[in-house]
Design an enzyme around this catalytic site. Structure first.
Site, PDB file in Angstrom:
ATOM      1  N   ASP A  63      -0.573  -6.416 -31.862  1.00 37.51           N
ATOM      2  CA  ASP A  63      -1.360  -6.769 -30.681  1.00 37.51           C
ATOM      3  C   ASP A  63      -1.829  -5.497 -29.993  1.00 37.51           C
ATOM      4  OD1 ASP A  63      -0.697  -9.400 -31.125  1.00 37.51           O
ATOM      5  OD2 ASP A  63       1.128  -9.259 -29.888  1.00 37.51           O
ATOM      6  N   ASP A  69      -0.285   1.902 -16.405  1.00 38.85           N
ATOM      7  CA  ASP A  69      -1.047   2.145 -15.170  1.00 38.85           C
ATOM      8  C   ASP A  69      -2.277   1.235 -15.080  1.00 38.85           C
ATOM      9  OD1 ASP A  69      -2.054   3.656 -17.220  1.00 38.85           O
ATOM     10  OD2 ASP A  69      -1.951   5.572 -16.151  1.00 38.85           O
ATOM     11  N   GLU A  92      -7.195   4.777  -7.803  1.00 37.00           N
ATOM     12  CA  GLU A  92      -7.249   5.991  -8.620  1.00 37.00           C
ATOM     13  C   GLU A  92      -7.774   5.696 -10.023  1.00 37.00           C
ATOM     14  OE1 GLU A  92      -3.724   8.439  -8.765  1.00 37.00           O
ATOM     15  OE2 GLU A  92      -4.789   9.946  -9.920  1.00 37.00           O
ATOM     16  N   GLU A  93      -7.574   4.459 -10.467  1.00 43.64           N
ATOM     17  CA  GLU A  93      -7.973   4.108 -11.837  1.00 43.64           C
ATOM     18  C   GLU A  93      -9.456   3.775 -11.983  1.00 43.64           C
ATOM     19  OE1 GLU A  93      -6.103   4.420 -14.443  1.00 43.64           O
ATOM     20  OE2 GLU A  93      -4.299   4.908 -13.311  1.00 43.64           O
ATOM     21  N   ASP A 115      -3.038   4.004  -5.237  1.00 43.44           N
ATOM     22  CA  ASP A 115      -2.738   4.571  -6.554  1.00 43.44           C
ATOM     23  C   ASP A 115      -1.762   3.582  -7.178  1.00 43.44           C
ATOM     24  OD1 ASP A 115      -2.056   5.892  -8.791  1.00 43.44           O
ATOM     25  OD2 ASP A 115      -1.479   7.775  -7.824  1.00 43.44           O
ATOM     26  N   LEU A 117      -0.206   3.249 -10.024  1.00 40.48           N
ATOM     27  CA  LEU A 117       1.007   3.762 -10.673  1.00 40.48           C
ATOM     28  C   LEU A 117       0.977   5.289 -10.648  1.00 40.48           C
ATOM     29  CD1 LEU A 117       3.371   2.084 -11.750  1.00 40.48           C
ATOM     30  CD2 LEU A 117       2.689   2.774 -14.017  1.00 40.48           C
ATOM     31  N   ASP A 118       1.560   5.816  -9.589  1.00 44.28           N
ATOM     32  CA  ASP A 118       1.550   7.264  -9.414  1.00 44.28           C
ATOM     33  C   ASP A 118       2.658   7.904 -10.243  1.00 44.28           C
ATOM     34  OD1 ASP A 118       0.673   9.683  -8.007  1.00 44.28           O
ATOM     35  OD2 ASP A 118       2.703   9.633  -7.212  1.00 44.28           O
ATOM     36  N   GLU A 273      -3.063   8.891  -1.733  1.00 42.66           N
ATOM     37  CA  GLU A 273      -1.776   9.551  -1.987  1.00 42.66           C
ATOM     38  C   GLU A 273      -1.323  10.249  -0.692  1.00 42.66           C
ATOM     39  OE1 GLU A 273      -1.803  10.262  -6.774  1.00 42.66           O
ATOM     40  OE2 GLU A 273      -2.804  11.809  -5.606  1.00 42.66           O
TER      41      GLU A 273
HETATM   42  P1  AHM Z   1      -1.163  10.989 -11.129  1.00 43.18           P
HETATM   43  O1  AHM Z   1      -1.675  10.140 -10.002  1.00 43.18           O
HETATM   44  O2  AHM Z   1      -2.195  11.229 -12.194  1.00 43.18           O
HETATM   45  O3  AHM Z   1       0.131  10.473 -11.670  1.00 43.18           O
HETATM   46  O4  AHM Z   1      -0.921  12.470 -10.529  1.00 43.18           O
HETATM   47  C1  AHM Z   1      -0.217  12.593  -9.329  1.00 43.18           C
HETATM   48  C2  AHM Z   1       1.120  13.185  -9.605  1.00 43.18           C
HETATM   49  C3  AHM Z   1       2.038  13.159  -8.419  1.00 43.18           C
HETATM   50  O5  AHM Z   1       2.853  12.030  -8.427  1.00 43.18           O
HETATM   51  C4  AHM Z   1       2.865  14.408  -8.608  1.00 43.18           C
HETATM   52  O6  AHM Z   1       3.325  14.924  -7.407  1.00 43.18           O
HETATM   53  C5  AHM Z   1       1.891  15.343  -9.278  1.00 43.18           C
HETATM   54  O7  AHM Z   1       0.919  14.547  -9.902  1.00 43.18           O
HETATM   55  C6  AHM Z   1       2.532  16.189 -10.310  1.00 43.18           C
HETATM   56  O8  AHM Z   1       1.577  17.061 -10.793  1.00 43.18           O
HETATM   57  P2  AHM Z   1       1.983  18.338 -11.662  1.00 43.18           P
HETATM   58  O9  AHM Z   1       2.406  17.819 -12.993  1.00 43.18           O
HETATM   59  O10 AHM Z   1       0.725  19.161 -11.717  1.00 43.18           O
HETATM   60  O11 AHM Z   1       3.090  19.053 -10.931  1.00 43.18           O
HETATM   61 MG    MG Z   2      -1.439   9.522  -8.414  1.00 45.76          MG
END
Ligand code: AHM
Ligand code: MG
Length: 334
Positions: A63, A69, A92-93, A115, A117-118, A273
């Site tokens: 599948d 995310d 963000e997506e 965001d 899935l941050d 964020e």
């Molecule tokens: P994302 O939204 O693409 O996951 O990026 C955000 C994340 C934050 O959660 C985190 O503080 C940071 O990116 C980490 O970035 P790095 O790997 O440059 O330290």
């Molecule tokens: Mg993020």
């Protein structure tokens, strides 16, 4: 035994306390709570059902699998479409803003920036990730909703919060009247009030920054990090803003994402964020500024996916960092 207060009960109770309350924000917060439970379920079983991979790849049964995310984005959008109170979402997506369909004759009051899935670089290795959300008011109900509708200062935001999918799943949010934390009890499937009226310690023993970028930071930031080392502060960096800031909120400390050569304006996004996390931390008694020493909640956004530098955490430590940078910049000039 103390009485269990569920998220729904808490939101409703608070709504009843405010005579001007219309119940509309309540619906949006509840929809976020529902989305968080659905995302939590998938995050927890991700390793089992093989949905960790790249979007478009296929799982063991052939599948097509969906990246977590993207899944979270879709569930958040679907849940936020339920009440009819949200007109549009910035995610963000999605490069463009997402207009939500009308529900019956309801005239929407809110916009949501999120965001879904941050910390997505952590997904594949079973490390904590989060969802961040900010709820904005529609300031001109007669105007069409465009990117401009979202370009509001953080101090005007109605509610902000995050969900942390960690060893326990927690939802932490504020509507500008203190910060409360709810832990998901999987046995009853409810977020229960576990951390009422959260207050951040005035200082702590931790600092959180991607120290791998040390040589890419400005000189005053490097000196400040040296100073943290001199103080024997402990470095903690998960690489998931929700998790790293969550630690600071409870144990005290300072989280920094300064500008680097790769990200001259910072990496993290202002609308979904920096602003919601700053709102939570300020409401808990903390502080949040950027590397130009402006309060995050006073920045006027100029585009929906704008990036910002951020220094956030315990009030005394953010003040100390600010004074440190000011002093250092002065000594550079003279
Ligand atoms: P994302 O939204 O693409 O996951 O990026 C955000 C994340 C934050 O959660 C985190 O503080 C940071 O990116 C980490 O970035 P790095 O790997 O440059 O330290
Ligand atoms: Mg993020």
């Amino acid at each position: 035994m103390s009485r269990i207060v569920t998220l729904d009960e808490f939101i409703l109770h608070n709504e009843n306390l405010q005579t001007s309350s219309t119940g509309k924000l309540t619906k949006v917060l509840r929809d976020i709570g529902v989305a968080a439970k659905i995302v939590n379920r998938e995050v927890n079983k991700a390793g089992l059902v093989n949905i960790l991979g790249i979007e478009g790849s296929s799982n063991s049964s052939g599948d097509m699998v969906q990246k977590l995310d993207i899944f979270s984005n879709e569930k958040m959008i679907a849940c936020l479409s339920n009440s009819g109170e949200v007109a549009a979402i910035v995610s963000e997506e999605n490069e463009e803003l997402i207009h939500l369909p009308k529900v019956k004759t309801i005239k929407p009051t809110y916009l949501v920036a999120m965001d879904p899935l941050d910390g997505s670089s952590n997904i594949d290795v079973n490390v904590s990730v989060g969802t961040i959300f900010g709820i904005y008011q529609i300031t001109d109900p007669e105007a069409d909703i465009t990117d401009k509708s979202f370009l509001q200062k953080g101090c005007e935001v109605i509610a902000g919060g995050y969900v942390l999918y960690g060893t326990s799943t927690m939802l932490v949010y504020t509507t500008g009247n203190g910060v409360n934390g709810f832990t998901l009890d999987p046995s009853i499937g409810e977020f229960c009030l576990s951390h009422p009226n959260i207050k951040i310690p005035s200082r702590g023993n931790y600092y959180s920054v991607n120290q791998g970028y040390y040589l890419k930071f400005d000189v005053e930031m490097r000196r400040y990090i040296d100073y943290c080392n001199d103080l024997n502060l402990r470095l903690r960096y998960i690489g998931s803003m929700v998790s790293d800031v969550h630690r600071m909120l409870f144990q005290g400390g300072i989280f920094l994402y300064p500008n680097t050569r790769k990200y001259p304006h910072g990496k993290l996004r202002l609308l979904y964020e920096c602003i919601p996390m700053s709102m939570v931390v300020e409401q808990a008694g903390g502080k949040a500024i950027n590397c130009q020493l402006e309060r995050i909640l006073d920045i006027s956004p100029i585009n929906i996916h704008q990036r910002a530098t951020i220094v956030i955490g315990s009030p005394d430590m953010v003040d100390e960092m600010e004074n440190f940078v000011k002093r250092y910049s002065l000594s550079e000039i003279t």
